[in-house]
Design a protein around this motif. Structure first.
Motif, short mmCIF file in Angstrom:
data_model
loop_
_atom_site.label_atom_id
_atom_site.label_comp_id
_atom_site.label_asym_id
_atom_site.label_seq_id
_atom_site.Cartn_x
_atom_site.Cartn_y
_atom_site.Cartn_z
N PHE A 16 0.83 -1.21 0.00
CA PHE A 16 0.00 0.00 0.00
C PHE A 16 0.87 1.26 0.00
O PHE A 16 0.65 2.18 -0.79
N ALA A 354 -6.21 6.28 -0.33
CA ALA A 354 -6.57 5.27 -1.32
C ALA A 354 -7.65 5.80 -2.26
O ALA A 354 -7.59 5.59 -3.49
N LEU A 362 -7.21 -0.35 2.49
CA LEU A 362 -6.70 -1.31 3.47
C LEU A 362 -7.86 -2.01 4.16
O LEU A 362 -8.88 -1.39 4.49
#
Length: 364
Positions: A16, A354, A362
């Motif tokens: 990530f 994100a 996540l």
């Protein structure tokens, strides 16, 4: 695991974090390195300097204060010293470049010392110092930071938390790692308390008027962090002296900004005022053990040092002496096996990133 948190695997967070750095334009090598520095902090239990900082780096990039594709250059050099200009890049990338340069010089000449200017926040100092220890050298890393600390007898913020780290390789034991802020507490610990809505221990912060406070939000109302030692009666002048040393070596020596002119980690001043230097500064060093004595002899004696200190008679049998670096190593063993805990507020910040960059969120 604390309430209001979830566990994430190292690989999940690494992927990530790397993706976010790629999204802001970093090369694959720089994105991977920057993610590694942040993940090392989380693995070692230094949650204030891990992926919780990722949103801050993105905000700096959005404000034009981080150059995702820096041309890192050596602007001054002797056989054993150098000054590096980071071209406003990620400190997470610039500091390892500088430490590798220090290690190269130490490999040839016995020691290497590198000052850095025009950089940004470099993560945990321990990451960089351990680079030398992993090469059987003594490593040193320090950085100045945005002014949050009021020197002894004052209420004016003139110094950062200005961390310093020494890493000493050992023989049969892990390295001894002394990694600490020169303030009474790192600012990241205040941020953790803010996210958890917890009060602070006494002696960490003071109000704008110089009175002791336990309010984790005291800095937002004009307060300041205190130097290591908290007050004069408990040795805060020593913490002030250590913080001043870091500021001078990291910035006055390199040409970076120092004292009250160090830019904040995330600026709400747009644009920044005229500053005397370039970015923030670091100072990194590496020393070959065999420049002083045979490595085997040093290993024998530092192992003996560790063993003797571990045998010290404790005040409480349930609380033995802790060698510097032990808690972080134990945290790394546990978190590699069981996962890295992130509080809900951090997960929310990361998932906001994100959404911003259209990557997978996540999930704990």
């Amino acid at each position: 695991m604390p309430a209001g948190s979830a566990l994430f695997s190292e690989n999940n967070l690494r992927s990530f974090t790397t993706s976010i750095f790629l999204q802001i334009g970093c090369s694959e090598a720089h994105a991977s390195l920057a993610a590694d520095v942040l993940l090392r902090a989380d693995l070692r239990g230094i949650d204030s300097h891990g992926v919780a900082r990722l949103a801050g780096y993105v905000r700096l990039w959005e404000k034009g204060r981080i150059n995702a594709t820096p041309d890192i250059t050596i602007v001054h050099e002797t056989p054993t010293t150098a000054t590096v200009d980071g071209d406003s890049g990620l400190g997470l990338v610039i500091a390892p470049f500088a430490m590798n340069l220090a290690i190269e010089k130490a490999s040839v000449y016995g020691s290497g010392w590198v000052a850095v200017r025009n950089s940004n926040h470099f993560g945990i100092a321990g990451y960089h110092a351990l680079m030398a220890a992993e090469r059987q050298m003594i490593g040193m890393a320090m950085t100045n930071a945005s002014p949050l600390v009021a020197p002894t007898f004052t209420t004016e913020r003139l110094l950062g938390t200005n961390p310093i780290c020494y890493a000493f390789p050992a023989g049969n034991h892990p390295p001894v790692v002394v990694d600490m802020a020169t303030s009474a507490a790192a600012n990241g610990k205040l941020e953790i308390a803010q996210r958890k809505n917890d009060p602070l221990p006494g002696g960490w912060v003071q109000t704008a008027g110089g009175e002791s406070s336990t309010d984790a939000h005291a800095l937002k109302s004009g307060g300041s962090l205190l130097p290591l030692g908290s007050d004069r009666e408990h040795g805060s002048h020593k913490g002030f002296g250590l913080g001043a040393t870091v500021d001078i070596l990291s910035a006055v020596l390199s040409g970076a900004n120092y004292g009250p002119w160090v830019p904040p980690f995330v600026s709400f001043i747009d644009p920044l005022p005229d500053l005397p230097g370039k970015g923030i500064g670091h100072f990194l060093g590496a020393m070959r053990v065999d420049g002083f004595r045979p490595v085997a002899e040093f290993h024998h004696h530092i192992d003996q040092w560790i063993d003797r200190f571990k045998a010290a008679k404790p005040i409480d049998p349930l609380q033995p002496l802790i060698i510097p670096g032990e808690p972080e190593l134990q945290a790394a063993h546990d978190r590699k096996k069981n996962g890295i805990p992130l509080v809900d507020a951090v997960v929310s910040d990361l998932n906001t990133l994100a959404e911003k960059f259209n990557i997978q969120k996540l999930e704990g």
